[in-house]
Design an enzyme around this catalytic site. Sequence first.
Site, short mmCIF file in Angstrom:
data_model
loop_
_atom_site.label_atom_id
_atom_site.label_comp_id
_atom_site.label_asym_id
_atom_site.label_seq_id
_atom_site.Cartn_x
_atom_site.Cartn_y
_atom_site.Cartn_z
N SER A 178 -29.83 17.26 12.72
CA SER A 178 -29.74 18.60 12.59
C SER A 178 -29.50 18.74 11.00
O SER A 178 -30.16 18.68 10.39
CB SER A 178 -28.52 18.99 13.53
N ASP A 215 -37.71 21.98 21.12
CA ASP A 215 -36.38 22.25 20.43
C ASP A 215 -36.53 23.80 20.38
O ASP A 215 -37.32 24.26 19.72
CB ASP A 215 -36.31 21.58 19.01
N HIS A 248 -33.34 20.19 21.27
CA HIS A 248 -32.35 19.78 20.17
C HIS A 248 -31.54 18.41 20.32
O HIS A 248 -31.43 17.47 19.25
CB HIS A 248 -31.62 20.73 19.50
N GLU A 268 -25.52 31.13 19.78
CA GLU A 268 -25.75 30.07 19.08
C GLU A 268 -24.77 29.97 17.87
O GLU A 268 -24.45 28.75 17.47
CB GLU A 268 -27.04 30.06 18.62
N GLU A 269 -24.44 31.33 17.22
CA GLU A 269 -23.76 31.16 15.96
C GLU A 269 -22.18 31.63 16.01
O GLU A 269 -21.52 31.13 15.34
CB GLU A 269 -24.57 31.50 14.76
#
Length: 768
Positions: free
Chosen positions: A637, A712, A744, A234-235
């Site tokens: 977001s 989400d 999301h 994810e990051e």
Amino acid sequence: MTTRWITSALMAVPMLLSTPISASQTHHNQLSQAQVNQGIVDSDTQALLSAAGNKPLSIERMYASPALAGTSPRGLKLSPDGKRVTYLAGRKDNQHFYDLWQMDVASGKQSILLNADKLTIGELSDEEKARRERQRIYGQGIMEYFWSDDSKALLIPASGVLYYYSLSDNKVTLLPTGEGFATDARLSPKGHYVSFVRDQNLFVLSLSDMKVTALTTDGGGAIKNAMAEFVAQEEMGRMTGYWWSPDETAIAYTRIDESDVELVTRNEIYADGIKLTEQRYPYAGKNNVKVALGVIKLSSQKVTWVDLGKEQDIYLPRVKWLPDSKRLSYQWQSRDQQTLELRVVDIDKGDRAKNLVEERSEAWINLNDDLHFLKEQDSFIWASERDGFNHLYLFGLDGKIKTQLTSGHWVVDGVEFVDEKSGWIYFTGRKDTAVEQHLYRVPLAGGEVEGVSQRRGMHSVVFADNQAVYLDYFNSLVQPPQVSLHGDKGQHLAWVEQNKIDKYHPLNEYLGLWQVPEFGLIKAEDGQDLQYRLFKPTDFNKDKKYPVVVRVYGGPHAQLVVNSWSEHDYFTQYLLQQGFMVFQLDNRGSAHRGTQFEHVIYQHLGEAEVNDQKAGVDYLRTLPYVDGDNIALYGHSYGGYMALMGLFKAPDYFKAAISGAPVTDWALYDTHYTERYLGHPEQNAKGYEASSVFPYVKNYQSGLLMYHGMADDNVLFENSTKVYKALQDEGKLFQMIDYPGSKHSMRGEKVRTHLYRSLADFLERELK
């Protein structure tokens, strides 16, 4: 909440018709001299806009098939031999169902290579669904494929099974991968094996005898072999947990232990029930996974573990083999992300890793994918922000800088191809302007940077493996994506998809009302330049005053003010046809402007960003045609977070706000993203509190609409429910729309249509 957020999650918000535009009206796409001077449009574009139709854009048409943007292939690749261009194309009757297509480079002839109907497309596993969500891969049919090194075959994953497609006899073979869902599959570098992950273990299949071998067996529960952990996916932009050596003799892989990561039960609320999902989620300040890096030899299945050092609370964002298949590099990142080290270890010798490069920052270090080891010399290319802007350096394997290859107050976006024989490095960057991405090249030995791409707009490129020929995925504000083949100096060789807007193009009947923005600069409170773009209404009259919708993202690693085509701008065009202005400003903290511009937000989010958006409103209120009392803020977001912060902290600036899937309490978000910008909660408790929306709830007056997907798994639904409760406790009136089963990105035509109609109704009532 990575850079990919802005691509997939900033949603379009259409408006209901307040003053319907008749198709019989004359064209309203009048281009200002400022737009012409800025080079956003040329004479061909002006002629195109003038000849197009005037049909108003409806909510229902925005994401219906056929796609307004026309044919827009994805998954672009050049076969290793450079003879074929391959891509995934949606069907005319269903733009979200993809088949595999090809173009013969010599003749330019295009044809379908593999119809997805030849494959069995079934249900995805929960793990693969989550992985695709983080990859931002959406659709059905063929979604991934991999070329063999000899260009004679393709590997195609489909719903947990693997297909091997031989081009010579046009034969599709279902590979015997065994029971269970196979994921993260790929061909080995020389094409003799297929590797995949199943049941949290790594397997290889020999294509010579179709024998499957389990390379690891201890995976299960909290132990995952060859898999990227949540924050890596994810990051960090790392979607895999294993890497083949170039000579196919070994595989490096991660073994992650999630035992210490908090196990939470997450509710995914669907229309027909609630799904309870257990997930080990590393909340900010809490435990991460423990990661180990091993190398397994295929011949002996012996594992050599790499000594990563005594400190275990670290990140392993990148792993890469050197060309000799003997040495392995990995990037070691400290928990606070202020130190990044490039280390190399000789696997056979068993020596301790040698540290080649060390990057340090008082804020954070941005990751990139620009490490490239050269084959013809003991050197490597490395990207660094050590001078304040991301630039390329040539290092020797002794860790010493040989030369800085690029420099200046602009950034390199990424290395695209290294042509060692001809001595050129091809890269994308922002040398000409921060609002466009172009392709450049620089001599490997150092020298002047040359421009390669030519047209104004955004150029994303894919090179062939062994020659300086590339595919250019080009788009601009007035040109939906086009794909073309180019030579080493940018010369146009062939169209793969021209996507020309002619009378048959889906966009043509609407394009006559399409508006092009004006770009400009205003000053931030610290004197730095802030870039904006301003869209004026279709029937603009300088003697009238217009309400304004400020579309915002505002977070790191993202940018809205660009000369780029985006389906999310359909919202903008719809607004303009209803008599709204649309304003977008990239506040400090956003991307492609260097570390001084980005690092302003360190340890306190929602302060500089909101101040910059307020400066944008101050500018708008100087314009005689802006209704300064009717300005709304909208974002999704991080943009949803900004919408709340703007409305709560500056209610005299924004009359209304729409907040989609917002982070509201940074303690609810993950370690790698949150701590990068706010530090550890124990060391920056005040910063976490001040960066949360809750200290400012009491300032809220009116005009808020929130929405969130109830399944989400990125920004958890709890972020919104906490705000709902806080506002209710304060006796504040607001509106909310929650979508059962939505993730999301709020995918799905029906979901989007309902969402946009609801938001449109809200804005009509609040601003008009």
